[in-house]
Structure formats: C-alpha cells, structure tokens
Design a protein around this motif. Sequence first.
Motif, PDB file in Angstrom:
ATOM      1  N   MET A  94       0.807  -1.299   0.088  1.00 63.50           N
ATOM      2  CA  MET A  94       0.052  -0.044   0.151  1.00 63.50           C
ATOM      3  C   MET A  94       0.891   1.220   0.103  1.00 63.50           C
ATOM      4  N   ARG A  95       1.835   1.224   0.641  1.00 63.84           N
ATOM      5  CA  ARG A  95       2.696   2.315   0.872  1.00 63.84           C
ATOM      6  C   ARG A  95       3.620   2.573  -0.574  1.00 63.84           C
ATOM      7  N   THR A  96       3.947   1.606  -1.042  1.00 61.63           N
ATOM      8  CA  THR A  96       4.510   1.802  -2.408  1.00 61.63           C
ATOM      9  C   THR A  96       3.648   2.361  -3.426  1.00 61.63           C
ATOM     10  N   TYR A  97       2.447   1.890  -3.506  1.00 60.35           N
ATOM     11  CA  TYR A  97       1.583   2.430  -4.515  1.00 60.35           C
ATOM     12  C   TYR A  97       0.867   3.951  -4.016  1.00 60.35           C
ATOM     13  N   GLN A  98       0.898   4.146  -2.838  1.00 59.28           N
ATOM     14  CA  GLN A  98       0.427   5.655  -2.372  1.00 59.28           C
ATOM     15  C   GLN A  98       1.519   6.685  -2.688  1.00 59.28           C
ATOM     16  N   ARG A 155       3.240  -1.465 -10.426  1.00 57.85           N
ATOM     17  CA  ARG A 155       2.325  -2.243 -11.174  1.00 57.85           C
ATOM     18  C   ARG A 155       2.016  -3.542 -10.163  1.00 57.85           C
ATOM     19  N   HIS A 156       3.297  -4.078  -9.809  1.00 64.76           N
ATOM     20  CA  HIS A 156       3.266  -5.236  -9.014  1.00 64.76           C
ATOM     21  C   HIS A 156       2.579  -5.168  -7.642  1.00 64.76           C
ATOM     22  N   ALA A 157       2.810  -3.765  -7.035  1.00 66.88           N
ATOM     23  CA  ALA A 157       2.279  -3.535  -5.819  1.00 66.88           C
ATOM     24  C   ALA A 157       0.822  -3.548  -5.924  1.00 66.88           C
ATOM     25  N   ARG A 158       0.232  -2.935  -6.946  1.00 69.39           N
ATOM     26  CA  ARG A 158      -1.272  -2.968  -7.515  1.00 69.39           C
ATOM     27  C   ARG A 158      -1.778  -4.164  -7.847  1.00 69.39           C
ATOM     28  N   ASP A 159      -1.097  -5.120  -8.401  1.00 67.80           N
ATOM     29  CA  ASP A 159      -1.492  -6.374  -8.816  1.00 67.80           C
ATOM     30  C   ASP A 159      -1.614  -6.947  -7.196  1.00 67.80           C
ATOM     31  N   VAL A 160      -0.902  -6.898  -6.254  1.00 67.72           N
ATOM     32  CA  VAL A 160      -0.991  -7.545  -4.994  1.00 67.72           C
ATOM     33  C   VAL A 160      -2.046  -7.132  -4.162  1.00 67.72           C
ATOM     34  N   ASP A 182      -4.947  -5.996  -5.569  1.00 70.71           N
ATOM     35  CA  ASP A 182      -5.987  -6.336  -6.294  1.00 70.71           C
ATOM     36  C   ASP A 182      -6.251  -7.933  -5.679  1.00 70.71           C
ATOM     37  N   GLU A 183      -5.112  -8.562  -5.542  1.00 74.94           N
ATOM     38  CA  GLU A 183      -5.495  -9.932  -4.995  1.00 74.94           C
ATOM     39  C   GLU A 183      -5.960  -9.754  -3.552  1.00 74.94           C
ATOM     40  N   VAL A 184      -5.320  -8.924  -2.688  1.00 73.93           N
ATOM     41  CA  VAL A 184      -5.856  -8.899  -1.286  1.00 73.93           C
ATOM     42  C   VAL A 184      -7.169  -8.492  -1.443  1.00 73.93           C
ATOM     43  N   LEU A 185      -7.867  -7.783  -2.219  1.00 71.81           N
ATOM     44  CA  LEU A 185      -9.054  -7.401  -2.329  1.00 71.81           C
ATOM     45  C   LEU A 185      -9.891  -8.566  -2.458  1.00 71.81           C
ATOM     46  N   ARG A 186      -9.612  -9.333  -3.437  1.00 73.19           N
ATOM     47  CA  ARG A 186     -10.276 -10.715  -3.877  1.00 73.19           C
ATOM     48  C   ARG A 186     -10.564 -11.514  -2.550  1.00 73.19           C
ATOM     49  N   GLN A 187      -9.497 -11.670  -1.481  1.00 73.06           N
ATOM     50  CA  GLN A 187      -9.422 -12.419  -0.375  1.00 73.06           C
ATOM     51  C   GLN A 187     -10.138 -11.814   0.711  1.00 73.06           C
ATOM     52  N   LEU A 188     -10.317 -10.507   0.818  1.00 76.87           N
ATOM     53  CA  LEU A 188     -10.929  -9.904   2.008  1.00 76.87           C
ATOM     54  C   LEU A 188     -12.417 -10.394   2.174  1.00 76.87           C
ATOM     55  N   PRO A 189     -12.959 -10.535   3.400  1.00 75.26           N
ATOM     56  CA  PRO A 189     -14.274 -10.564   3.577  1.00 75.26           C
ATOM     57  C   PRO A 189     -14.930  -9.091   3.008  1.00 75.26           C
ATOM     58  N   SER A 190     -16.147  -9.319   2.864  1.00 77.39           N
ATOM     59  CA  SER A 190     -16.982  -7.780   2.245  1.00 77.39           C
ATOM     60  C   SER A 190     -16.640  -6.571   3.043  1.00 77.39           C
ATOM     61  N   ARG A 191     -16.928  -6.618   4.310  1.00 72.97           N
ATOM     62  CA  ARG A 191     -16.566  -5.460   4.777  1.00 72.97           C
ATOM     63  C   ARG A 191     -15.249  -4.812   5.092  1.00 72.97           C
ATOM     64  N   ARG A 205     -10.407   3.447   0.365  1.00 76.48           N
ATOM     65  CA  ARG A 205      -8.951   3.777   0.911  1.00 76.48           C
ATOM     66  C   ARG A 205      -8.291   3.999  -0.672  1.00 76.48           C
ATOM     67  N   MET A 206      -8.607   2.796  -1.411  1.00 72.23           N
ATOM     68  CA  MET A 206      -7.592   2.921  -2.697  1.00 72.23           C
ATOM     69  C   MET A 206      -8.314   3.899  -3.846  1.00 72.23           C
ATOM     70  N   ALA A 207      -9.608   4.229  -3.690  1.00 73.47           N
ATOM     71  CA  ALA A 207     -10.160   4.939  -4.523  1.00 73.47           C
ATOM     72  C   ALA A 207      -9.451   6.415  -5.166  1.00 73.47           C
ATOM     73  N   SER A 208      -8.783   6.941  -4.030  1.00 71.67           N
ATOM     74  CA  SER A 208      -8.021   8.114  -4.324  1.00 71.67           C
ATOM     75  C   SER A 208      -6.625   7.768  -5.075  1.00 71.67           C
ATOM     76  N   LEU A 209      -6.059   6.762  -4.554  1.00 70.11           N
ATOM     77  CA  LEU A 209      -4.770   6.284  -5.063  1.00 70.11           C
ATOM     78  C   LEU A 209      -5.043   6.083  -6.470  1.00 70.11           C
ATOM     79  N   ASP A 210      -6.086   5.086  -6.985  1.00 68.74           N
ATOM     80  CA  ASP A 210      -6.479   4.782  -8.143  1.00 68.74           C
ATOM     81  C   ASP A 210      -6.681   6.149  -9.045  1.00 68.74           C
ATOM     82  N   ALA A 211      -7.460   6.907  -8.293  1.00 71.05           N
ATOM     83  CA  ALA A 211      -7.591   8.359  -9.194  1.00 71.05           C
ATOM     84  C   ALA A 211      -6.345   9.055  -9.676  1.00 71.05           C
ATOM     85  N   GLY A 212      -5.319   9.006  -8.441  1.00 70.76           N
ATOM     86  CA  GLY A 212      -3.964   9.603  -8.757  1.00 70.76           C
ATOM     87  C   GLY A 212      -3.166   9.124  -9.575  1.00 70.76           C
TER      88      GLY A 212
END
Length: 98
Positions: A1-5, A34-39, A41-50, A58-65
């Motif tokens: 997350m820090r790398t992406y931010q 890009r690898h950090a964002r790949d990871v 994305d994988e974390v997002l798929r593994q997390l419970p919905s909440r 949290r990632m929406a502003s990072l993705d927009a940036g």
Amino acid sequence: MRTYQAFALPPGRRPRYPQEAECSCRGCSFDDVRHARDVLDEVLRQLPSRARAELVRRMASLDAGYLRRTLPDPFAGQRQWRPDLWWRRRLAGRWEGS
C-alpha cells in the motif's frame, strides 16, 4: 500500500511512469508499482466484504491519482502480460525517475 501511495500521490503535476523492478527477487518486485497494485487487487479478492469495502474506499483516491499522473499506453495489449488490468495499460519507463 505504501509503494502504491507514494507513486500515486506524490507532490507535483508531471506524469509518472511505472518502472520494471531491476531485480526479480520477491522484495525487489515491489519496486514496480504495477506489481504492488497487482498484490492489492489480489488482497481485495481475498478479504471479507466489510474489509474489502474499506480498502476499496482507501484505494479509490490512489487509483484516481495513478490515472491522473500516468499516461495511457496505446500498445499495452501487445506489451503487457495482463493488459486486462487497467493499471497495466499505462505508459511505463525503464528506471524510476527517468
């Protein structure tokens, strides 16, 4: 997350270019944002919905940036191993800071 931010929200307005990692070891692979964002994305798929919803917020502003500071690559479909991922369809350079 820090790398992406750090990549997506730096000061300034100049375009940024994701860089390939100079070394292929597991630790250095995160030098490629890009690898950090790949990871992430994988974390997002593994997390419970909440937890997933919180991370998505949290990632929406990072993705927009990331989108704002990078340029589209018209040849990404020919260059990238995963052109279906939007963050991989951006122009990249060779080394960070170039």
